[in-house]
Design a protein around this motif. Structure first.
Motif, short mmCIF file in Angstrom:
data_model
loop_
_atom_site.label_atom_id
_atom_site.label_comp_id
_atom_site.label_asym_id
_atom_site.label_seq_id
_atom_site.Cartn_x
_atom_site.Cartn_y
_atom_site.Cartn_z
N GLU B 76 -6.75 0.06 1.19
CA GLU B 76 -6.46 -1.58 1.23
C GLU B 76 -7.42 -2.39 0.59
O GLU B 76 -8.37 -2.53 1.28
N THR B 86 -1.97 -1.68 -1.57
CA THR B 86 -2.30 -0.39 -0.92
C THR B 86 -2.18 0.81 -1.44
O THR B 86 -1.24 1.01 -2.31
N LEU B 97 1.57 1.07 -3.44
CA LEU B 97 2.65 0.20 -2.78
C LEU B 97 2.57 -1.07 -3.55
O LEU B 97 1.44 -1.74 -3.62
N PRO B 99 4.00 -4.65 -2.93
CA PRO B 99 4.51 -5.52 -2.05
C PRO B 99 5.30 -6.60 -2.64
O PRO B 99 6.24 -6.93 -1.91
N LYS B 102 8.32 -4.96 -3.79
CA LYS B 102 8.93 -4.01 -2.56
C LYS B 102 9.18 -2.70 -3.37
O LYS B 102 10.16 -1.89 -3.33
N ILE B 104 7.42 1.34 -4.43
CA ILE B 104 6.50 2.47 -3.83
C ILE B 104 6.35 3.43 -5.26
O ILE B 104 7.34 3.96 -5.76
N GLU B 201 0.23 5.93 11.79
CA GLU B 201 1.28 5.01 11.72
C GLU B 201 1.11 4.41 10.21
O GLU B 201 2.06 4.32 9.41
N LYS B 204 2.69 6.01 7.17
CA LYS B 204 4.16 6.13 7.03
C LYS B 204 4.50 5.16 5.82
O LYS B 204 4.06 4.07 5.99
N LEU B 205 5.34 5.51 5.11
CA LEU B 205 5.67 4.51 3.75
C LEU B 205 6.89 3.40 4.32
O LEU B 205 7.64 3.98 5.03
N PRO B 206 6.86 2.36 3.86
CA PRO B 206 7.75 1.51 4.30
C PRO B 206 9.31 1.74 3.52
O PRO B 206 9.09 2.67 2.59
N ASN B 207 10.24 1.41 3.90
CA ASN B 207 11.40 1.49 3.21
C ASN B 207 11.85 0.69 2.04
O ASN B 207 12.81 -0.03 2.01
N TRP B 208 11.01 1.06 0.84
CA TRP B 208 11.09 0.39 -0.27
C TRP B 208 11.70 1.19 -1.30
O TRP B 208 11.79 2.31 -1.05
#
Lengths: 188, 347
Positions: B76, B86, B97, B99, B102, B104, B201, B204-208
């Protein structure tokens, strides 16, 4: 009845011999022959000649005589047309007279020779080569360099002791740079 | 008799000393290679959380939070312009990522982690014990990695004495000038971490929305496979700088979907790439109607504009045109070396 003189009769003697004259001219010539020894003798010579010719067996012409004659005629006509069009040199006339396979062969040989000539680059000719040394620094940006460095960085990702923080930075930087260039192009 | 005994004793003692010194020299050499191997294993396998700083020659510093668990690494960025960005390395792929959008971005890195064979072959290793010197309150060894051949960069690593983890790495160019210094300002290793499950944790990838970068192939192909796929014959340099080996042929595509062949050469520590693509491709080179003069685009219209590229990546790009192909060398080598290799390019 018209009486005829010798020079008039001589003119019609071949036709008289061939029985190809009208009745009046035929009677007139017959009367003249009865009283003219010279013309009678001329007629005898003609008849003898005809007999001799008939005795000779007929000689048939070659079968391709017609074709050759026609081709020769066409070639002469074409040559005549070319000359009339502007008086082209004779080599064109002779070139046209070449048959198609020979013409194609000559063309292929010429093409191969030309290609060979252009593929060999003699030293005295300017080479199509450009060398532009370029030091990469922050004063320059270019989509080309961005892509190159990004791909180079990605391949180094799994190298031993690779500094992934720097490599990741390079990947992000080149991506941002590309986006910027694309945005600038879009604005334009 | 007594004199003979004394002489014999002295001779025996000298022999013993000689044998001991020889054994000592051998063990020191072995320990340097072993240290390299251990550092290589530790750097990719040990779980830790830390903050790493990388200082570049122009003074710029990249600060990044690093979490490594079970071979996966989370980075990061803590410095501008990529603060908050990230990057997660899963071993077989990198997920980066974004952000703001949004998104990946998934980039495959299916190439296996390369061994240290070339590094050991091409570099002279020396392990020094730094008595009294500590990094982050940890005793360290200094492992010096010096090239056996000219035109190769060098490296120094400060290794944790207990677990052989590289706490600091300095990289130098072929002339010995410091190029990059990377070190941890904070680090906690697995033994110090109470609950690694919490750290799982962050992997884990965000829901993008996911963007797959499939065009970037990391699979090494053969020369013929590349030629068939790219549609042109690959050109290789007849002269290769000493110590470097052809590591692989790779195929990718420019933004205009034109094929780009990449030949990667590696010496164990440093690498350079030779990129090849047709000069007619407007996506690479040949900008703004420059056509075959693609390289001029780098020097002309685009010179003097701002750039987001890392400042201390003192890589050199060298361009040449041959047989209808634009050939570009990229890597940390002197320009003269690239020039010599460019002059030896053959099909």
């Amino acid at each position: 009845m018209i009486s005829m003189r010798c020079h008039q009769v001589e003119k019609y003697l071949p036709d008289y011999c061939a029985d190809a004259l009208d009745i009046f001219r035929r009677i007139a010539i017959k009367r003249h022959l009865k009283r003219c020894f010279l013309c009678s003798r001329e007629l005898e010579i003609l008849k003898r000649t005809a007999l001799l010719v008939e005795a000779v067996p007929p000689k048939m012409p070659p079968e391709d005589l017609w074709l050759k004659t026609k081709l020769a005629t066409l070639n002469e006509q074409e040559a005549q047309i070319e000359v009339e069009r502007g008086g082209h040199p004779s080599w064109l006339y002779w070139l046209q007279k070449l048959r198609a396979p020979i013409a194609i062969s000559v063309s292929v040989v010429a093409l191969v020779a030309l290609l060979t000539l252009f593929s060999i680059k003699p030293n005295f000719l300017p080479q199509q080569k450009m060398q532009v040394p370029y030091n990469y620094n922050t004063d320059n940006d270019n989509i080309d360099l961005g892509i190159y460095f990004q791909r180079h960085a990605l391949k180094a990702w799994n190298d031993p002791f690779a500094d992934r923080a720097s490599l990741g930075w390079a990947i992000l930087a080149s991506d941002q740079n590309q986006k910027k260039i694309e945005a600038e192009k879009g604005e334009k | 008799m007594r004199e003979k005994m004394t002489t014999l004793q002295i001779a025996t003692a000298l022999m013993a000393l000689l044998i001991l010194s020889l054994q000592g020299a051998e063990s020191a050499e072995l320990s340097a290679l072993e240290a390299l191997q251990k550092a290589f294993e530790a750097e990719k396998n040990i779980s830790f959380v830390g903050v790493q700083e990388t200082t570049r020659p122009l003074g710029e510093t990249i600060k990044v939070k690093v979490v490594q668990v079970k071979g996966q690494r989370y980075l990061e960025y803590l410095t501008t312009p990529f603060i908050g960005r990230t990057l997660i390395d899963y071993g077989d792929k990198i997920c980066w990522l974004d952000p703001n959008a949004k998104l990946i971005h998934v980039i495959p890195t299916n190439a296996p982690l390369r061994s240290i064979r070339l590094l050991a072959n091409n570099y002279q290793l020396e392990l020094l014990e730094l008595k009294g010197e500590k990094l982050l309150d940890r005793s360290v060894y200094l492992l010096s990695v010096q090239p056996k051949h000219p035109n190769s960069p060098s490296m120094k690593m400060w290794l944790d004495k207990k677990i052989w983890f590289p706490l600091r790495t300095n990289r130098y160019d072929a002339s010995g000038k410091l190029q990059l210094s990377s070190f941890y300002t904070q680090v906690k290793f697995q033994s110090d971490l109470k609950d690694l499950k919490l750290k799982d944790e962050i992997f884990k990838l965000p829901n993008w929305e996911i963007v797959h970068h499939n065009s970037e192939s990391n699979k090494s192909l053969t020369k013929q496979q590349i030629a068939d796929a790219a549609g042109f014959d690959i050109i290789k340099p007849n002269y290769i700088v000493e110590g470097y080996e052809l590591e692989g042929y790779y195929l990718s595509y420019c933004p205009m979907r034109m094929p780009i062949a990449q030949l990667r050469y590696f010496n164990g520590l440093n690498s350079f790439s030779l990129f090849e693509h047709p000069i007619g491709c407007r996506g690479m080179g040949g900008m703004d109607g420059m056509g075959g003069m693609g390289g001029m685009g780098m020097m002309g219209r685009n010179a003097g504009r701002s750039c987001c590229a890392p400042k201390s990546d003192q890589k050199v790009a060298f361009f040449t045109v041959k047989d209808g192909l634009m050939l570009s060398f990229v890597g940390d080598l002197p320009k003269e070396v690239f020039q010599r290799m460019a002059e030896s390019l053959i099909k």
